[in-house]
Design a protein around this motif. Structure first.
Motif, PDB file in Angstrom:
ATOM      1  N   GLN A  43      -4.615 -11.576   4.878  1.00 30.40           N
ATOM      2  CA  GLN A  43      -5.188 -12.723   4.180  1.00 30.40           C
ATOM      3  C   GLN A  43      -5.269 -12.497   2.684  1.00 30.40           C
ATOM      4  O   GLN A  43      -5.483 -11.381   2.221  1.00 30.40           O
ATOM      5  CB  GLN A  43      -6.572 -13.047   4.756  1.00 30.40           C
ATOM      6  CG  GLN A  43      -6.484 -13.444   6.218  1.00 30.40           C
ATOM      7  CD  GLN A  43      -7.822 -13.550   6.904  1.00 30.40           C
ATOM      8  OE1 GLN A  43      -8.830 -13.086   6.411  1.00 30.40           O
ATOM      9  NE2 GLN A  43      -7.823 -14.172   8.075  1.00 30.40           N
ATOM     10  N   LYS A  97      -0.959 -15.769  10.248  1.00 37.48           N
ATOM     11  CA  LYS A  97      -0.901 -17.137  10.764  1.00 37.48           C
ATOM     12  C   LYS A  97       0.475 -17.756  10.509  1.00 37.48           C
ATOM     13  O   LYS A  97       0.970 -18.527  11.327  1.00 37.48           O
ATOM     14  CB  LYS A  97      -2.009 -17.978  10.123  1.00 37.48           C
ATOM     15  CG  LYS A  97      -2.201 -19.315  10.779  1.00 37.48           C
ATOM     16  CD  LYS A  97      -2.974 -19.189  12.068  1.00 37.48           C
ATOM     17  CE  LYS A  97      -3.380 -20.563  12.577  1.00 37.48           C
ATOM     18  NZ  LYS A  97      -2.599 -21.033  13.686  1.00 37.48           N
ATOM     19  N   ASN A 110       0.318 -22.497   5.349  1.00 33.05           N
ATOM     20  CA  ASN A 110      -0.531 -21.323   5.127  1.00 33.05           C
ATOM     21  C   ASN A 110      -0.468 -20.797   3.687  1.00 33.05           C
ATOM     22  O   ASN A 110      -0.780 -19.634   3.449  1.00 33.05           O
ATOM     23  CB  ASN A 110      -0.161 -20.235   6.132  1.00 33.05           C
ATOM     24  CG  ASN A 110      -0.504 -20.652   7.547  1.00 33.05           C
ATOM     25  OD1 ASN A 110      -1.661 -20.691   7.912  1.00 33.05           O
ATOM     26  ND2 ASN A 110       0.497 -21.018   8.324  1.00 33.05           N
ATOM     27  N   SER A 168      -4.594 -17.864   1.785  1.00 33.52           N
ATOM     28  CA  SER A 168      -3.319 -17.622   2.474  1.00 33.52           C
ATOM     29  C   SER A 168      -3.534 -16.686   3.657  1.00 33.52           C
ATOM     30  O   SER A 168      -4.414 -15.836   3.637  1.00 33.52           O
ATOM     31  CB  SER A 168      -2.314 -16.987   1.512  1.00 33.52           C
ATOM     32  OG  SER A 168      -2.050 -17.831   0.427  1.00 33.52           O
ATOM     33  N   ASP A 169      -2.683 -16.842   4.674  1.00 30.85           N
ATOM     34  CA  ASP A 169      -2.794 -16.008   5.873  1.00 30.85           C
ATOM     35  C   ASP A 169      -1.394 -15.743   6.433  1.00 30.85           C
ATOM     36  O   ASP A 169      -0.811 -16.597   7.105  1.00 30.85           O
ATOM     37  CB  ASP A 169      -3.669 -16.703   6.910  1.00 30.85           C
ATOM     38  CG  ASP A 169      -4.019 -15.816   8.087  1.00 30.85           C
ATOM     39  OD1 ASP A 169      -3.266 -14.859   8.382  1.00 30.85           O
ATOM     40  OD2 ASP A 169      -5.048 -16.080   8.728  1.00 30.85           O
ATOM     41  N   ASP A 191       2.360 -19.236  13.629  1.00 31.13           N
ATOM     42  CA  ASP A 191       2.772 -20.645  13.606  1.00 31.13           C
ATOM     43  C   ASP A 191       4.288 -20.779  13.734  1.00 31.13           C
ATOM     44  O   ASP A 191       4.787 -21.641  14.462  1.00 31.13           O
ATOM     45  CB  ASP A 191       2.303 -21.327  12.312  1.00 31.13           C
ATOM     46  CG  ASP A 191       0.807 -21.565  12.262  1.00 31.13           C
ATOM     47  OD1 ASP A 191       0.117 -21.382  13.286  1.00 31.13           O
ATOM     48  OD2 ASP A 191       0.307 -21.936  11.174  1.00 31.13           O
TER      49      ASP A 191
END
Length: 157
Positions: free
Chosen positions: A16, A83, A54, A79-80, A87
């Protein structure tokens, strides 16, 4: 033999914020999936959607026949990158199932957080771009079609 799946080795907070991470996602059973421009375009669209959602960028993404290399960076504290990958794999996995294809992603992914003391990002990008040359697919990375970036214009390199 233990068939239980291990949890991912890094804490979620490592992905992150404004961090840079290299990922490799493999197709199950090393099936050659990324061998046409149509397939590349579908997966590229899904990747770019996950990046945008993201708040992240791709220094480089390169689709080899049975896996993909990504060097991603978060643009903000929200931000990640984990993920982004989840995704992306979820969207493409759903697309594969709906397209009645037999290929699917291998569980999980390989990753490596780039730290300040490591080589610069451009060196990492160049290493990824050379993968099809090392694999004997092309003689020059510029001629390999299944690559791009949301940051760089590789035609000027």
């Amino acid at each position: 033999m233990d068939f239980t799946r291990r949890t991912h080795r890094l804490d979620r907070d490592e992905y992150q914020g404004v961090v840079c991470c290299a990922f490799t996602c493999c197709v199950q059973d090393k099936q050659p999936l990324f061998v046409t421009s149509d397939m590349f375009k579908v997966f590229e669209e899904k990747l770019r959607g996950a990046l945008k959602k993201n708040e992240s960028d791709a220094h480089v993404y390169l689709f080899m026949p049975d896996h993909v290399h990504l060097l991603l960076e978060g643009r903000s504290e929200s931000s990640d990158l984990w993920k982004v990958i989840v995704d992306f794999k979820q969207a493409t996995g759903y697309w594969l199932r709906s397209a009645v294809r037999s290929e699917k992603w291998q569980h999980d992914f390989y990753d490596h957080i780039l730290r300040d003391e490591e080589d610069d990002v451009e060196k990492q990008v160049r290493y990824i771009l050379e993968n099809p040359v090392r694999a004997g697919i092309v003689e020059d990375w510029m001629s390999y079609p299944y690559k791009s970036s949301t940051i760089y214009d590789f035609s000027t390199w």
